[in-house]
Design an enzyme around this catalytic site. Sequence first.
Site, PDB file in Angstrom:
ATOM      1  N   CYS A  17     -29.675  37.173 -29.618  1.00  0.00           N
ATOM      2  CA  CYS A  17     -28.627  37.152 -28.621  1.00  0.00           C
ATOM      3  C   CYS A  17     -29.224  37.381 -27.249  1.00  0.00           C
ATOM      4  CB  CYS A  17     -27.599  38.245 -28.925  1.00  0.00           C
ATOM      5  SG  CYS A  17     -27.004  38.263 -30.632  1.00  0.00           S
ATOM      6  N   ASN A  54     -30.125  42.695 -29.141  1.00  0.00           N
ATOM      7  CA  ASN A  54     -30.713  41.370 -29.294  1.00  0.00           C
ATOM      8  C   ASN A  54     -31.806  41.461 -30.340  1.00  0.00           C
ATOM      9  OD1 ASN A  54     -31.928  38.815 -28.956  1.00  0.00           O
ATOM     10  ND2 ASN A  54     -33.184  39.558 -27.259  1.00  0.00           N
ATOM     11  N   GLY A  55     -31.715  40.654 -31.392  1.00  0.00           N
ATOM     12  CA  GLY A  55     -32.749  40.644 -32.419  1.00  0.00           C
ATOM     13  C   GLY A  55     -32.185  40.725 -33.819  1.00  0.00           C
ATOM     14  N   GLU A  56     -33.019  41.165 -34.735  1.00  0.00           N
ATOM     15  CA  GLU A  56     -32.616  41.347 -36.125  1.00  0.00           C
ATOM     16  C   GLU A  56     -33.294  42.593 -36.688  1.00  0.00           C
ATOM     17  OE1 GLU A  56     -30.336  39.599 -37.478  1.00  0.00           O
ATOM     18  OE2 GLU A  56     -30.308  37.767 -36.276  1.00  0.00           O
ATOM     19  N   LEU A 108     -25.505  34.991 -30.647  1.00  0.00           N
ATOM     20  CA  LEU A 108     -25.904  33.918 -31.545  1.00  0.00           C
ATOM     21  C   LEU A 108     -25.687  34.460 -32.953  1.00  0.00           C
ATOM     22  CD1 LEU A 108     -27.202  31.108 -31.990  1.00  0.00           C
ATOM     23  CD2 LEU A 108     -29.423  32.248 -31.997  1.00  0.00           C
TER      24      LEU A 108
END
Length: 622
Positions: A2, A75-77, A50
């Site tokens: 994101c 932002n990320g995983e 996203l």
Amino acid sequence: MCGIAGILSTTTLNKPAVSGMVNGILHRGPDANGIFVDKTGMVALAHTRLSIIDLSTGANQPFYSADQRYVVVFNGEIYNFLQIREELSSCYGVSFKTHSDTEVIAEGFAVWREKVVDKLEGMFAIAILDQREHKVYLFRDRAGKKPLFYFQSDEIFAFASEIKSLLQHPVIRSQVMVNRNVIATFLHLGYIPEPATIYTNIFKFPAAHYTVVDSNLNTSPKPYWTLQENIHPGEIKSPEDAKKQLALLLDKAVQERLIADVPLGAFLSGGTDSSLVSAVASRYTSAPLKTFSIGFKESKFDESKYARDVAKHLGTNHTEYILTEREAIDILEIYLRHYDEPFADTSAIPTMLVSKLARKEVKVILTGDGGDELFQGYGSYTWANRLANPLMKIAQRPLKLALQLSGKSRLERIAELLEPVKIGSIRSHIFSQEQYFFSQEEIRDQLLKDKSTFKAFEYTDSSLHKGKLTAGEEQALFDFQYYLKDDLLVKVDRASMYYALECRCPLLDHRIVEFAFSLHPSLKVRNGKAKWLLKELLRNYIPDALIDRPKWGFSVPLANWLKRDLRYLIDSYLSNETIESIGLFKPDYIRKLVTDFLAGKDYLYNRVWVLIVLHKWLKENQ
């Protein structure tokens, strides 16, 4: 994956300016976006989404903890979020309303506060607002895979996933100038390393750090992990044990990165790293793995036939696209503007194009990033070991003179490597000369018009493992700390996120990173073969003929382009008029550089290119 942004102010926020910051990162998260403003009106968090895991609107951000005290944008995983979720549920009685990793971060923070970051495995840039204490906590992942920039003044502290988001705010835009202190470093390395940026007052938040920003806008980033403190150089010596350990670590890293609620694939160049990641991933996908590659019609730069052979052997659903020069050049302007700072790595062009290709079919991609730095894949590591040899020190000067007089472009380039280092470190010198950029001495003494404006790039080898790492491993450590983080991962993040594609890097799992830097050097390079251990593991999956071949890398034929289709860039940005208007460099020296390059000294192409990129950026942004 994101985009995030946020701002803390000593006065009431300009809400349209916050919306403008969101608009600057909409490409990173086209599925949803939101803004949270706290009750004081002086703190805002923003997010563009996203959707990858838990596609429901309940997982949208900004996300609130169950008690509403904490607000998260992320932002990320987080690849181990299911394990953390289970721990929170079984040990602390936490119940969950979504299946997202964002909720795990929020509830984990409620239990462990900033110590939650020690449990997170993944790529991330996280901001968490504690509404009760009026503090914002920032975190960035260990390898620096996810970007985070910040601006700080007496009135505001702002952060965002990309610089263009910060520049949307009128106060920030009015208070930043070109940071001329980093210009020499950019010419030396081809990128601007952390923590600096091309702008004054805008900084890269350091990888593997966290900070707390209070209502007085005080902040001081602190490390929560360092590579040097988590490795044991040379400890792993047995080839059999090392291969077993790597197989287990890579299997786990790949499996964790296959978790997604959207279509997933892999970049496959046909090289060792991407082939190994694709091979392991193929074992754990029910349908054939989707793989993607880009090739060039210029055969010297085209690895697509190797990717095609590997894909056929692994049985992947492979898509390849062969580029013409015209197609690659057409995206040049987008690349140069999208990266926000001067950025000289032209492999961003094929990376953007393969990302565009993949996004038509998948939303998540696995990559082979990190293999070269961890397992000694670059020629610079061989040169580091050669130059550290006492015998080379004796022969260095006469050999340099002989190569300079050879009249051959390739040998003259090697002579640059043998130049004694008088400014900065041997590490950055080896890197810059392997990449064909300027040495620091050349910048100061020959290129700059005013020598007093020169600011050196300084680097000191790690003292923690002095004598335990070979010179090649010290060079790899430099690359991990700078080149990988501030060039290669930047390249991949901006290129892929331009098309809203998430990239995951199994080889950069921090456990694999720690393992690789604890290997005995003979397990990385053996009998002159680089990345020996990776290739030994890859032999479990594909034939030797697809492994034992020359390394090409993911590059473009820039030297040829600059003499043909891109010649207009030389004429426009290295003309006497432009050089004089920018006013930084000696026109005569640049004129000679260009003349020598066009006359056949191809090794000068990146010096020409880095000057073009800088002059173009300065003309458009000063």
